[in-house]
Design an enzyme around this catalytic site. Structure first.
Site, PDB file in Angstrom:
ATOM      1  CB  CYS A   1      78.316  27.695  -2.927  1.00  0.00           C
ATOM      2  SG  CYS A   1      79.778  27.640  -2.935  1.00  0.00           S
TER       3      CYS A   1
ATOM      4  CB  CYS B   1      79.258  25.736   0.152  1.00  0.00           C
ATOM      5  SG  CYS B   1      79.558  24.100  -0.533  1.00  0.00           S
TER       6      CYS B   1
ATOM      7  CB  CYS C   1      83.159  20.927  -4.815  1.00  0.00           C
ATOM      8  SG  CYS C   1      83.292  22.652  -4.866  1.00  0.00           S
TER       9      CYS C   1
ATOM     10  CB  CYS D   1      81.700  24.055  -7.722  1.00  0.00           C
ATOM     11  SG  CYS D   1      82.647  25.433  -6.498  1.00  0.00           S
TER      12      CYS D   1
ATOM     13  CD  GLU E   1      60.998  23.767  15.977  1.00  0.00           C
ATOM     14  OE1 GLU E   1      60.815  24.314  14.825  1.00  0.00           O
ATOM     15  OE2 GLU E   1      59.816  22.934  16.009  1.00  0.00           O
TER      16      GLU E   1
END
Length: 1801
Positions: A43, A48, A51, A73, A1242
């Site tokens: 992100c 998120c 990292c 990050c 799915e």
């Protein structure tokens, strides 16, 4: 020389970096300098968690290292100076897994694997500090880590195994799980010996042992105090002193300091968004100043240093505060704060300095009025401020801190005397950004309360709410139920924010917040909101044991790459290192539809490191701009690589910048200047439908003919019809679109790209460059998530990269930033459904006709294929006669694409809604209706295929038993009876998906057997987390009968498996053809195996010598003929069902998923662990679609939440406590499928529609109604709250009898009106017939008759404005007395008008920020006023309201008061001539108010009191007279009638005179201003508008219409009120005397002294007199709003397109609110009498967002004029007070004038 070296350790190794750029992040350094690519970038905004790293520092006081998780990050590299940084590579490897890595990989807790390193490191940081955490602590540590694949269950289960006790299932073996066999509630009721319980036994795995971990480096212990340094980057110079003395010295030595930074995280992030290479700045960091890193307690005060993080702040409170209630409240508040990673790195002082309303700390700080200590670096002096003092300034965004000051400490009492409470509401349950936060403090000694809310612009102290809180707390403690006065107080406190977005929503949340907090402060047991605290996870996985003869097929093996996922060794595109790799960043359109006039990349090309600008002109000769238009491709897509001349969406690639590094490329791309010429844009589905903007000229159509379905609908006993909408969904793959393109010799290319469709990628690149397809090799090792978004969306990154690489002849990478990825790529298609459904009395579906509209976007992409999916609109239900159509709408928005489920989630949601409406209509439960209509084996589906190999009824039946559904349903009903606020809902939904389609059976496999007995496999499909490669390994091992460890699946590469079908549609395992390839090879080597008695290796050498092929390539063809299967039909149906239990907080809209049980029929599962993971992950992704995932856009379709923090996917806090999955044993399999398995990717997503139905049940329970309510998706907290609120009233019976009878004369008048109607309105009536029918139907439930056909109640209103208000009042009385009603309807021809007559009933319209458009009645004023503040709506009104609001700021009033006093004195002198005789005082009041507003608005002295015959004065009078005439006389309702009667000419002349006058004054005023001849202390409204002309882009016409608007609104209502107040006082001499006595007390005997602001504030009795006059004679009796959408008002849903009257005249004369309403009684407005009334029971100036902007101005003028008249004159009148004629025009006037007598005192 200043030190510029930072030293730290990474994974135990020392790292020294010389002068790192202050803007360089830790993640960039780790990935690109140290090549530690396990730290992923998902992100780049710290949301998120991909990292996540662990950072440790030495704590000298505790003599130990403290580990924290952090988002690499956003952490600047310089912050880790003196720290130990641990990455996922440092704690374990594939060769030796760390216990955390082992449990996650063995626990099936990875799928695509991109997020796995982040989860590992978040857990690692927790365990290093706390080796035996609780389950809640583990969940809290993981809330900052997002996963799009797994659904979190296996992650939580694996990591909670470290907890003590771990909880959950013991994961026993086959038939021996005591959890399964227990009799406790919610367990599986019966023992099922054929099933295996649980996938993993964590007890057999290694424990976490801190002694075996990397030690904290001794060198850092010795040097734990860092040195000062100076870092000089390209754009930022950072100074970091380590003591206050050094800080002060550094500050004084610098010429300028742009920012003080604490951690610098937010500042670096903000600065990185500025692309300018010259954006130079000097930062002074206070983060490592040792004096600011301490917590000291002295004299009962906790001094918390400003260098500490928010986590450390919470720890300090926990350790030193002596109040348990204080600690627990703060703990609970910050448990919902973002994530541990953020709390561990950002400082509390930085949060306070931001002064943001969404800052939980700011709100808490202000509520408790803590103190803060500041240091002046220039003088070295300290000062201490309270929160009140610190957070002073405009809207709270500015603090009282001076530019030379820093925060040094927060001062918190260690033994607090205040009780506290806190509240936080986000868009999803659990830790999240605040939509609204609140905190309250209560002093027991004084009884005072302080309540603070953070919602708009600044943290706000709710003065009125705080004032009444102590009273309510006392009531609560006495066991009383408090009144609604707190709600009224909130209304008043929030009034100043009425023009803000989401005003209504946030005000409702604030009311819930105060309810909760007051309950806490009172210490009473009240029903609160939902808690994020959960019980231990209760997972369960049940599946059938495997067949040993085909082992390892059927075994729950972990993902083949799981160990590499958890160690960071799994390689993704951005991890690949290529020599001399360059980087591309996209230049994106900022317009939705525009012609490109010019492109200037010069500023970008001037940036150091930039190599080239690339766009459509660089596509080589022979290449195609639209490479997807090719006969060789199955999907024809007209999407261009770059915009060529015209852009058709915001975010469309125009070109790209190529640079040496990523950051340079991205910044430079923003410097490319594109000039546009805007073109008309179609942005919504509604716009496209109106414009008939379709991708194809006809819709996709399936099922019966129109005639057949119409006939069936007509014959159906019950007919339903309606509309519903489902929003789009962002794929949010953790790995963004990424490609690396490497040119080779001979015009050959190697591509590493994140695509689900390598074959198409190969062909598209060849078409783009105009070269042979065989020259291109595409390689895909794995994807970091796909879900359909990388079937075509991958081209957005790859195509620009290959054009750039071709131009530069260098390798080029294009890895999209998350924001770019989200605004450029397609989403799941939003869909609108319009349907008609016929059913029988039992609820059985007989016929359905549905028309679906999908928002395709600006190009084809997959939209035509998605439209074809309307053939599955029957979902899992049998419909004998069905017709389904789908239109793909072309809009100027992103081109939407395939997403997991591929059109089916939309249609399943549609049928789920239909089932709910059917159940409501026939009076059955939803579950009964669904079961009644399920497909049966052998039925024919809408798509034309026969339902076969289908087990949904069996799954449903088994699920009811498994979940004990009947018991759950009864428990929900019982719970809902006793719980007022929290409601529960439970539902079952099914899924069915037919597989495989003959169109998609195009997979292939390549198998190579090595002589050492190992096997290498390459298949034509891509591993993207679905476990395809793992299943391939199992299949190959089963065929060859060798250990699965000997099989290796290598990357998908088009030089090995060409022309493959995309990896999609849940068919990867079905169609890869691996088994056939293996069987083909085995056939050749089997004789050699037999010869060597089963020795596989010896057999291979023998076969090789015999020239037997040891490699094979096979393309699949699913066998149909051998099993009597029609050639084009679906071979089997994957089915399943989910049972869901939810809790909904109906006061906030939040909900919690309590339990999920799922049964799926997968045939014979090849890998139960993989399949169960797919089930859970798909369900949670569908859960997001149904609830939290909403794509938000502005009016230009710019996505406003294109960030991971803004777009709300589910988090660990949203995982149900009970999450159980069972694979159905003994299902129906298709023998032609590989190992009799079924596709799974799915179908489970579709079961999440059960969440929607369960929430619906909870909402309906709260509403207490059985009517069907449309609930669109997603059901966000806001949408749930809107559905819950305003629906608590009982229904009223409709009135069907007429209130009035009609005479012959009246009927003749009707005939005349009828002729007029057909002459002028017949065409319009026909055009609006459909809308009219809908309004008629919906209005039938609301009190009031329909009147006469065509004319409605028109004649009953009377033929003039005098009889109309009394007629309406009589109708309201009858509705109230006969039906206990609070609203009536009236029909005026085809228009329905609703008139509520209580404040409570009007609340929804008054508080609405959406329904603010005036009714058509006001159009008569538009020729004069234009679309100014009075007549405008929507965004224009909001913008003008904000612009004009400062004009009525209290600071402007001193000048206004002077003007009012001056003109009042002129009025008094004029009135002297009327003394001692009866006269009409109203014209004098009108001219006085006209003079005042002319002077204040235009700066022009009109002096109409002395010159009443001025053209301007007469013109305004004529405009008002003519307007009322036209509204009351039907022959003037048409343009022709106006012209024929001369009305139009007279009106136009009057408007011209008025506007010419205004324009002359504007020109004159502009001239004065330009010469500086205007007194700066006496500026008029006009002066402000002129000064804002350029900045606010105002035209001369804009200025004129606002001035004219104020001229009209500023004199008409005020003059009417003045007249009526004089009328009231002249009839009540006793009250007149009391008012005069008050004037004497204020002014003494001085009858001529000017009124001051202080005088006005003391006029309490006069204030009540004026208010009572406005109550009886409401200045604006009726204000019409035109409803733009359906509006819930009390128990009624008012239809879109109707009119709604805000009717003060009715409310103020409602006898139930104001007994004896005709009596003048100022004491009605004593405070004690007001408290019992609803706040909207008195609305003389309206209320809510659209209230009168000048009400304070008006009250000042009213008091000045009336008080001045009373001081000089006595007032008398001999006329009857009550019977005076009242004309309901725009304002309420008297038809006979206000006739009074005045005498000098």
């Amino acid at each position: 020389m200043a030190n510029s070296t930072i030293t730290f350790f990474v994974n135990g190794n020392e790292v020294r970096v010389q002068n790192p750029d202050p803007e360089l992040t830790l993640s960039t350094f780790l990935r690109y300098k140290l090549n530690l690519t396990g730290t992923k970038l998902g992100c780049e905004e710290g949301t998120c968690g991909a990292c996540t790293v662990a950072i440790a520092r030495w704590n000298a006081l505790e003599k130990r290292a403290r580990f924290v998780s952090a988002n690499a990050c956003i952490v600047p590299l310089y912050l880790v100076d003196g720290a130990l940084v641990l990455t996922v590579e440092g704690i374990g490897s594939q060769k030796r897994l760390h216990p955390i890595q082992e449990r996650l990989s063995s626990g099936n807790a990875t799928q695509c694997g991109f997020c796995s390193p982040g989860f590992v490191m978040a857990a690692y940081a927790l365990l290093r500090n706390n080796p035996t955490p609780t389950a809640d602590e583990i969940r809290a540590a993981l809330v900052g880590n997002l996963c799009r694949c797994t659904g979190y269950r296996p992650i939580l289960e694996a990591l909670e195994s470290f907890a003590n006790p771990s909880g959950g299932c013991c994961m026993g073996g086959q038939g021996g799980c005591p959890c399964k066999e227990s009799t406790k509630e919610n367990s599986v009721p019966d023992k099922e010996p054929l099933l295996i319980c649980g996938l993993v036994n964590y007890e057999q795995m290694r424990k976490f042992d801190e002694s075996s971990e990397i030690i904290f480096p001794p060198k850092l212990i010795m040097q734990h105090r860092q040195q000062s340094f100076v870092l000089k980057g390209k754009r930022v110079t950072l100074y970091r002193p380590t003591s206050l003395e050094a800080l002060s010295a550094t500050f004084k030595s610098l010429v300028t300091v742009d920012r003080f930074v604490s951690t610098g995280i937010k500042m670096r992030l903000d600065h990185s968004m500025n692309p300018s290479p010259t954006a130079n700045a000097v930062w002074l960091s206070i983060q490592h100043i040792h004096e600011l890193k301490n917590v000291v307690v002295s004299d009962g005060i906790i001094h918390i240093g400003s260098g500490l993080t928010i986590s450390e702040f919470v720890v300090a409170i926990r350790a030193h505060c002596k109040s348990e209630q204080y600690v627990s409240t703060i703990d609970e508040l910050f448990a919902k704060y973002s994530s541990d990673q953020v709390k561990n790195t950002v400082s509390w002082s930085g949060a306070l300095s931001s002064a943001l309303p969404t800052s939980d700390l700011c709100t808490l700080f202000l509520a408790l009025n803590w103190r803060i200590r500041l240091l002046n670096l220039s003088t070295s002096e300290y000062r201490t401020l309270t929160a009140d003092q610190f957070l002073s300034g405009s809207y709270g965004r500015k603090t009282a801190m001076e530019s030379v000051e820093i925060i040094t400490a927060l001062l918190v009492p260690s033994v607090p005397k205040l009780g506290i409470a806190a509240f936080k509401h986000g868009k999803r349950l659990g830790a999240d950004d605040s939509v609204l936060n609140a905190a309250a403090s209560y002093d027991e000694a004084t009884g005072s309360c302080r309540i603070v809310v953070g919602a708009f612009q600044r943290p706000l102290i709710l003065d009125k709410s705080s004032a009444c809180a102590s009273f309510l707390i006392a009531k609560l403690r006495n066991g009383e139920c408090p009144s609604d006065s707190i709600a009224s107080a909130i209304d008043a406190d929030f009034e100043q924010f009425s023009v803000e977005n989401e005003f209504d929503y946030k005000k409702r949340i604030a009311k819930a917040a105060l309810t909760d907090m007051l309950s806490v402060l009172a210490g009473t047991v009240q029903e609160g909101g939902l808690s994020i605290t959960r019980n231990a996870l209760e997972p369960l996985q049940l599946f059938k044991g495997s067949d040993p003869s085909i082992s390892p097929v059927g075994r729950p093996l972990r993902h083949a790459a799981a160990d590499r996922h958890t160690t960071g060794e799994a390689e993704y595109v951005d991890d690949i290192r290529i020599h001399e790799l360059k980087h591309a960043a996209l230049v994106l359109s900022t317009e939705a539809h525009a012609r490109i006039i010019s492109i200037d990349p010069s500023s970008a090309l001037a940036v150091e490191g930039v190599l080239a600008y690339v766009d459509a002109k660089d596509i080589p000769p022979g290449g195609k701009l639209r490479p997807s238009l090719s006969p060789l491709l199955m999907v024809q897509d007209d999407t261009p690589v770059f915009a060529d001349g015209v852009v058709e969406m915001i975010g469309q690639p125009i070109g790209c910048i190529v640079a040496d590094d990523v950051e340079t490329a991205r910044r430079a791309a923003q410097l490319v200047n594109v000039e546009y010429e805007k073109l008309p844009a179609i942005l919504t589905m509604e716009d496209a439908i109106v414009a008939q903007s379709y991708l194809l000229p006809k819709p996709m159509q399936f099922g019966k003919s129109q005639e057949e379905v119409d006939k069936a609908l007509k014959a159906a006993p019950i007919l339903l019809e309606g509309e519903l909408e489902i929003g789009g969904q962002e794929h949010l793959c953790m790995e963004t679109q990424s490609s690396i393109v490497v040119p080779q010799e001979n015009d050959e290319w190697t591509l590493y790209t994140s695509t689900q469709n390598p074959s198409d990628a190969q062909y598209l690149c060849a078409n783009l460059l105009g070269i042979p397809v065989c020259n291109i090799v595409v390689k895909v090792k794995r994807l970091g998530g796909g879900f359909g978004g990388k079937a075509t969306g991958d081209h957005i990154a790859r195509a620009p990269a290959i054009v750039a690489a071709n131009k530069l002849r260098k390798p080029v990478s294009c890895v999209l930033h998350r924001y770019d990825d989200m605004i450029t790529t397609g989403k799941r298609h939003p869909a609108l459904f319009k349907y008609r459904v016929g059913i029988d009395d039992d609820g059985r579906l007989l016929t359905v006709h549905v028309v679906q509209y999908i928002q395709a976007g600006y190009s084809m992409d997959h939209s035509v294929l998605i439209a074809i999916m309307i053939q599955y609109a029957d979902a899992c239900y049998r419909v004998p006669a069905m017709r389904a159509e789908c239109w793909a709408l072309k809009t100027h928005t992103c081109s939407n694409t395939g997403f997991r489920g591929f059109g089916r989630p939309q249609t399943f949601f549609f049928m789920e809604t239909v089932m709910a409406e059917v159940a409501q209509r026939v009076g059955k439960t939803l579950n009964e209706v669904k079961k009644l209509n399920l497909f049966n084996e052998g039925d024919r589906a809408l798509c034309g295929s026969t339902i076969r190999n289908y087990c949904l009824p069996k799954c449903w039946q088994e699920l009811e038993r498994f979940s004990d559904f009947d018991k759950l349903y009864k428990e929900c009903e019982e719970f809902n009876k006793t719980s007022r606020r929290i409601k529960r809902g439970v539902a079952i939904s099914g899924t069915v998906q037919g597989l495989t389609s003959h169109w998609f059976e195009m997979g292939n496999a390549h198998v190579q057997i090595m002589l050492d007995g190992t096997v290498r496999v390459n298949v034509g499909h891509v591993e993207m987390g679905q476990g395809l490669n793992t299943k391939m390994i199992q299949i190959a091992a089963a065929v060859f009968k060798i250990p699965h460890e000997k099989i290796n699946v290598i990357e998908m590469a088009t030089d090995k498996t060409a022309n493959a079908f995309p990896t999609a549609s849940s068919i990867g395992t079905d169609v890869c053809g691996l088994a056939k390839a293996c069987e083909k090879l085995l056939e050749g080597i089997q004789p050699h195996i037999d010869q060597h008695e089963g020795d596989f290796v010896k057999a291979l050498m023998s076969a090789w010598i015999a020239k037997v092929p040891l490699q094979a390539n096979e393309t699949v063809k699913v066998e149909r003929e051998a099993h009597n299967m029609p050639p084009r039909e679906l071979t089997y149906f994957t089915t399943g069902a989910a049972c869901v239990l939810v809790e909904v907080d109906c006061a906030t809209g939040e909900h919690k998923l309590k339990l999920v049980d799922i049964i799926m029929d997968l045939g014979d599962s090849i890998n139960p662990a993989i399949d169960i993971g797919q089930i859970e992950g798909a369900f949670m992704q569908g859960y997001g679609l149904m609830t939290s995932e909403e794509i938000e856009t502005d009016c230009n379709d710019q996505i406003t939440n294109a960030t991971v923090s803004g777009y709300k996917i589910p988090t660990v806090h949203m995982v149900p406590e009970r999450f159980r999955v069972k694979l159905l044993e003994n299902g129906k399999n298709y023998p032609g499928q590989i190992y009799r398995s079924k596709g799974i990717g799915e179908p489970p997503l579709l079961t999440a529609t059960a969440v929607h139905s369960a929430i619906r049940m909870a909402i309906d329970s709260y509403r207490g109604k059985v009517d069907f309510q449309r609930l669109d998706s997603p059901l966000t907290a806001k949408r749930i709250l809107n559905a819950c609120q305003g629906n608590l009233f009982p229904s009223f019976t409709s009135i069907h009898s007429s209130f009035f009878t009609h005479s012959i004369d009246e009927m003749l008048y009707f005939v005349a009106l009828l002729l007029i109607f057909f002459l002028f309105y017949g065409r319009s009536f026909v055009y609006k017939w459909k809308s009219f029918k809908r309004r008629k139907r919906m209005a039938a439930l609301i009190p009031g008759d329909d009147g006469i056909p065509l004319f409605g109640n028109l004649f009953e209103l009377g033929r003039n404005s005098e009889t109309m208000p009394q007629s309406i009042l009589e109708r309201a009385k009858k509705a109230r007395d006969q039906l206990n009603g609070e609203i009536i309807k009236m029909w005026v021809m085809h228009q329905c008008v609703f008139l509520p007559f209580t404040g409570e009933m009007m609340q929804s319209i008054i508080e609405s920020t959406e329904e603010i458009n005036k009714g058509e009645d006001y159009d008569i004023l538009e020729p004069w006023l234009g679309r100014g503040l009075l007549l405008s709506g929507g965004d224009k009104w909001r913008a003008r309201r904000k612009l004009l609001a400062p004009t009525f700021h209290f600071t402007m009033f001193s000048g206004y008061i002077d003007i009012m006093n001056r003109h009042t004195k002129i009025l008094l002198d004029v009135l002297e001539n009327q003394s001692r005789k009866e006269f009409d005082i109203y014209p004098f009041m009108k001219r006085c108010t006209l003079d005042v507003i002319c002077d204040t608005a235009m700066g022009k002295d009109l002096d109409s009191l002395h010159h009443p015959e001025q053209p301007y004065v007469k013109a305004i009078s004529n405009i008002m007279r003519l307007g009322m005439k036209a509204s009351m006389q039907p022959h003037l309702w048409s343009r022709l009638g106006k012209w024929l009667t001369g009305w139009q000419k007279e009106h136009d002349n009057s408007v011209k005179i008025a506007q010419d006058f205004t324009n002359e004054v504007i020109a004159e005023r502009m001239d004065y201003l330009s010469r500086g001849e205007v007194d700066s202390n006496r500026k008029a409204l006009l002066d402000m508008l002129i000064s804002e002309k350029e900045q606010s882009n105002l035209s001369m016409e804009d200025i004129r219409e606002e001035v004219d608007t104020f001229m009209f609104a500023g004199h008409d209502t005020t003059s009417a009120t003045l007249g009526w107040t004089i009328w009231c006082l002249s009839h009540h001499p006793d009250m007149q005397q009391k008012a005069y006595d008050e004037m004497k007390e204020i002014f003494g005997d001085d009858i001529d002294r000017d009124c001051t602001k202080d005088d006005i504030s003391r006029m309490n009795y006069l204030d009540r007199c004026i208010k009572e006059a406005m109550r009886i004679f409401s200045p604006v009796p009726f204000a019409i709003r035109q409803l733009g959408q359906d509006l819930q008002m009390g128990p009624y849903l008012l239809p879109c397109g109707s009119s709604l009257a805000i009717a003060p005249y009715l409310v103020h004369r409602n006898e139930r609110i104001y007994p004896n309403p005709e009596i003048f009684d100022p004491d009605r407005f004593l405070p004690e009498n007001c408290n019992s009334r609803h706040p909207y029971d008195y609305i003389p100036f309206s209320a809510g967002p659209r209230n009168c902007i000048g009400q304070k101005f008006a009250m000042y003028q009213l008091k000045i004029v009336v008080s001045s008249i009373l001081r000089r004159f006595k007032l008398k009148s001999d006329r009857d007070f009550v019977s005076i004629s009242k004309l309901a025009e725009v304002v309420l006037k008297s038809g006979e004038g206000i006739n009074v007598v005045i005498e000098n005192r």
